[in-house]
Design a protein around this motif. Structure first.
Motif, short mmCIF file in Angstrom:
data_model
loop_
_atom_site.label_atom_id
_atom_site.label_comp_id
_atom_site.label_asym_id
_atom_site.label_seq_id
_atom_site.Cartn_x
_atom_site.Cartn_y
_atom_site.Cartn_z
N TYR A 197 4.03 14.72 42.51
CA TYR A 197 4.73 16.12 42.00
C TYR A 197 5.36 16.80 42.92
O TYR A 197 4.74 17.03 44.01
CB TYR A 197 3.65 16.67 41.19
CG TYR A 197 4.17 17.78 40.19
CD1 TYR A 197 4.93 17.80 39.00
CD2 TYR A 197 4.13 19.16 40.87
CE1 TYR A 197 5.47 18.61 38.49
CE2 TYR A 197 4.29 20.13 40.07
CZ TYR A 197 5.36 19.85 38.83
OH TYR A 197 5.74 21.10 38.24
N SER B 123 6.03 20.79 43.22
CA SER B 123 5.90 21.96 42.61
C SER B 123 6.92 23.02 43.03
O SER B 123 7.48 22.94 44.02
CB SER B 123 4.41 22.40 43.14
OG SER B 123 4.12 23.90 42.69
N ALA C 240 1.26 23.45 36.83
CA ALA C 240 1.91 22.61 37.54
C ALA C 240 1.27 21.15 37.18
O ALA C 240 2.05 19.93 36.85
CB ALA C 240 2.18 22.60 39.14
#
Length: 239
Positions: free
Chosen positions: A73, A75, A86
């Motif tokens: 991921y 952010s 998030a």
């Protein structure tokens, strides 16, 4: 390799050491310290924000989930207080460990947001009568609807199918800084989240006099707890 490239290589390795080579000029012991330091910081934040999910998934699935989030991921916020949000955004596109995981995460995130909310919410005044004005929900309260019974899920209860009826909740922080929740009936949910207009208009839309009396009692109770206020009609909506 210039400094920027070195930093990218280091960051990629620390994020995902299984798929990225380590920098050649840093000893393995120091790299392990960096990896553990950064991962433990993120895992600790998520564990504090999603304790029920962590306990329910168990150690191995939990850490596998956090490591995938940490590795994949990207952010868009530098704020530690927004890491939970998030994580929920990440779960929207993840292969979930359980069908209720996303809703449970959202429920726990709401609890965390309410716990950190500004105390000044309790000082906001009424500007109108509860019936003639428009009821507005305090920023210390949320009306929520879920397919899964998120208030019951835990290590001892992990349903495989959602119940026939949705889980309707009022989640709020009281004046003693405790986050609490209450189950809502469909009537109460409709009054607080499904209707617009003044308090009187909402009550009249609910049904007969008996149902209206129950709705009025609920509005008065929430008003006494400062979980709703009355504002001039059309000045704001319950949200």
């Amino acid at each position: 390799m210039n400094l920027h490239e070195q930093q990218l290589q280091m960051a990629s390795y620390v994020r995902d050491p299984l798929h990225n080579p380590p920098p050649a000029d840093i000893e393995a012991r120091r790299l392990r310290i960096y990896r553990e330091l950064f991962y433990n910081s993120i895992e600790g934040l998520l564990a504090a924000g999603f304790p029920v999910m962590r306990a329910t998934l168990g150690e191995l699935p939990w850490h596998a989930r956090v490591r995938d989030f940490y590795a994949t991921y990207r952010s868009q916020t530098p704020l530690f207080t927004e890491v939970g949000g998030a994580f929920i955004d990440y779960l929207h596109n993840a292969d979930l460990d359980a069908p209720w995981q996303l809703e449970l995460a959202h429920y726990e995130w709401i609890e965390a947001q309410l716990f950190r909310a500004d105390d000044a919410a309790f000082t906001e005044p009424d500007t109108a009568d509860l019936l003639e004005g428009e009821p507005r929900l305090s920023c210390l309260a949320r009306v929520l609807a879920y397919r899964w019974p998120v208030d019951q899920i835990g290590p001892g209860y992990q349903p495989s199918a959602p119940p026939a009826a949705p889980t309707l909740l009022l989640v709020y922080r009281d004046q003693h800084l405790q986050v609490r929740f209450a189950r809502l009936t469909p009537m109460a949910y409709q009054l607080l989240a499904g209707l617009s207009g003044s308090g009187r208009q909402r009550l009249q839309a609910l049904g007969d006099e008996q149902v209206q009396a129950q709705g009025l009692a609920l509005l008065k109770d929430l008003h006494s707890q400062q979980l709703i206020i009355a504002v001039d009609y059309c000045a704001g909506a319950l949200a």
